[in-house]
Design a protein around this motif. Sequence first.
Motif, PDB file in Angstrom:
ATOM      1  N   SER A 123       0.919  -1.124  -0.044  1.00 25.83           N
ATOM      2  CA  SER A 123      -0.074   0.149   0.227  1.00 25.83           C
ATOM      3  C   SER A 123       0.919   1.236  -0.057  1.00 25.83           C
ATOM      4  O   SER A 123       0.441   1.955  -0.850  1.00 25.83           O
ATOM      5  CB  SER A 123      -0.979   0.039   1.287  1.00 25.83           C
ATOM      6  N   VAL A 124       2.103   1.167   0.747  1.00 22.64           N
ATOM      7  CA  VAL A 124       2.898   2.478   0.696  1.00 22.64           C
ATOM      8  C   VAL A 124       3.658   2.505  -0.579  1.00 22.64           C
ATOM      9  O   VAL A 124       3.724   3.663  -1.200  1.00 22.64           O
ATOM     10  CB  VAL A 124       3.918   2.257   1.982  1.00 22.64           C
ATOM     11  N   LEU A 125       4.139   1.584  -1.107  1.00 29.06           N
ATOM     12  CA  LEU A 125       4.765   1.501  -2.581  1.00 29.06           C
ATOM     13  C   LEU A 125       4.049   1.810  -3.597  1.00 29.06           C
ATOM     14  O   LEU A 125       4.373   2.862  -4.398  1.00 29.06           O
ATOM     15  CB  LEU A 125       5.476   0.089  -2.622  1.00 29.06           C
ATOM     16  N   ALA A 126       2.783   1.483  -3.520  1.00 28.64           N
ATOM     17  CA  ALA A 126       1.867   1.911  -4.498  1.00 28.64           C
ATOM     18  C   ALA A 126       1.310   3.624  -4.404  1.00 28.64           C
ATOM     19  O   ALA A 126       1.064   4.163  -5.431  1.00 28.64           O
ATOM     20  CB  ALA A 126       0.297   1.053  -4.381  1.00 28.64           C
ATOM     21  N   HIS A 127       1.225   3.842  -3.290  1.00 28.11           N
ATOM     22  CA  HIS A 127       1.182   5.315  -2.933  1.00 28.11           C
ATOM     23  C   HIS A 127       2.202   6.125  -3.481  1.00 28.11           C
ATOM     24  O   HIS A 127       2.223   7.198  -4.132  1.00 28.11           O
ATOM     25  CB  HIS A 127       1.044   5.662  -1.541  1.00 28.11           C
ATOM     26  N   GLU A 128       3.389   5.612  -3.244  1.00 22.78           N
ATOM     27  CA  GLU A 128       4.571   6.657  -3.728  1.00 22.78           C
ATOM     28  C   GLU A 128       4.687   6.281  -5.274  1.00 22.78           C
ATOM     29  O   GLU A 128       5.115   7.262  -5.817  1.00 22.78           O
ATOM     30  CB  GLU A 128       6.051   5.892  -3.090  1.00 22.78           C
ATOM     31  N   LEU A 129       4.532   5.115  -5.714  1.00 23.06           N
ATOM     32  CA  LEU A 129       4.533   4.813  -6.985  1.00 23.06           C
ATOM     33  C   LEU A 129       3.396   5.972  -7.877  1.00 23.06           C
ATOM     34  O   LEU A 129       3.696   6.517  -8.961  1.00 23.06           O
ATOM     35  CB  LEU A 129       4.042   3.593  -7.596  1.00 23.06           C
ATOM     36  N   SER A 130       2.282   6.143  -7.238  1.00 18.25           N
ATOM     37  CA  SER A 130       1.354   6.977  -7.764  1.00 18.25           C
ATOM     38  C   SER A 130       1.636   8.564  -7.844  1.00 18.25           C
ATOM     39  O   SER A 130       1.322   9.300  -8.516  1.00 18.25           O
ATOM     40  CB  SER A 130       0.136   6.881  -7.089  1.00 18.25           C
TER      41      SER A 130
END
Length: 536
Positions: A146-153
């Motif tokens: 969830s954190v990596l997806a947030h930063e990727l976005s």
Amino acid sequence: MLKLTVSLMRRPSRSAVSLLAAAVLGMGGPMGHAQVNLPALGDSVSQDLDLGTERRIGDQVMRQIRPDPDFLEDALLLEYLQSIWAPLVTTAKQLGNIGDETNERFAWEIFLVRDRSINAFALPGGFVGVHLGLIAMTNSADELASVLAHELSHVTQRHIARRIAGDSRNSMLALAGLVAGLIVASRTHSSDVANAAIVGSQAAAAQASLSFSRDMEREADRVGFTVMNQAGFSQAGMYSMFERMEQANHLMDSGSYPYLRSHPLTTERIGDARLRMGTTDYERPVGSAEHALMAARAKVLMDARAEAWIALQNLDAGARELSGKGSAESKGYEQLAARYASALASIKMRDYPRAENALRSAELTLQLMGHDARAERLLRYLRAELNQARGQAADGYAALKPLAAERSRPMLIQKAQLARVDPNPAKVREAAEGLQTYVSLNPMDPLAWAELGALWSKLDQPLRAVRAQGEERAAMGDLNGAIDRFRSGLRQSRGRDADQVEAAVIDSRLRSLLYERRQLLAEMYPRGVPPGAELP
């Protein structure tokens, strides 16, 4: 911001003209003459900061980060992180969040930072850093995803470019308010009005910047939720992660003054994440033995102080009497992680008997929990690491023997590290040749080059060793250091017994790096490189 305001209000008064001159001079460079464009969504922001420029900025930042001691090169942790990161990037491409040009130009590189804080961050050009403290506090791959997806976005939505454009606009807004206030001050002959103009204009610009950032955070949450869900991770991962962050921060965070923050309040983000889940019953994402072991590894490596390692050594004793809430499976993961952390911390403290006992306890715990190939693999690597620290290369190879078919980066690195303490030249050469093949396909791997350089030195191959050292510096972005190493290699190659093939490679790479440095300096100094900027 409050401290800045107080210092400005206490500053000795000056004339309105001198304050205005200071403000204009303080803008510096081309900012005062630049055309200001409002930030736009998506790729249209490229009129403010194009993809190529953003990537170059990211490369420049990474050249500063990679040589830092807290830039962590741990093959196992990075492999695990990439196993979560890669499907998120692939899904973002499938959803159209990453266009063809962005995909080609950006790095999409994730890296580790030795830091105890719970944090991750995105940099220009597709680089994402993850603090070990974040990995250590998560209970599942879904929470970390969830954190990596947030930063990727943040990257896919071009938030960095939009923020730069927004900050440019806010700087002009602040200057405009300052000029207007100073004009009024000059008419009223009031230094208090001049100070109020400074404080007011800066506060207005800061508020606009913070509001813009909160909108970005909400957008990154929304887009990231879709990406992680489509990538196959539990949609409860984001909700669970925010809950965990709330628990970790509630003692230090009263929840006051939400509009002075760059992020929405965690409670607000928890509510948004729960709404996105719809009518789905919430169940905390199920962890795994693999994640528990990687979180334990992060816990040990995030703090290199002896007192921290001593505390982690004692986790083995506490693991025998875990109690409280949670399923038997989750308690088993906690016991496994505690014993792994104790063993690794004991290795770092060179307390090998204690490390052996803790590792045996971890292996027994995993046997009682049932077969888990991924967790068993990690325990085999830990045993090889223990034998390497003891200087027992043969035992280290034996620990890895069941993984003989594996051709992963961690395997190559671990065998190279075992070879460094192995007196058998044949084993050292085997490891060196394996790494040499790997770096020919993956030339931007500093750790692999560093290990290769050590092996060639042990095999009394000085030219190959110095070339590997130069390539290590080049992969880290240290062009000057790489050029120095290659020049040293070129001088060594003038001897009669030098390997002329390797000498030719060194000469070619030196020319290439010199050209790359000239191009970089030309980009940094378009009006001409100042004296002393380039080493002789």
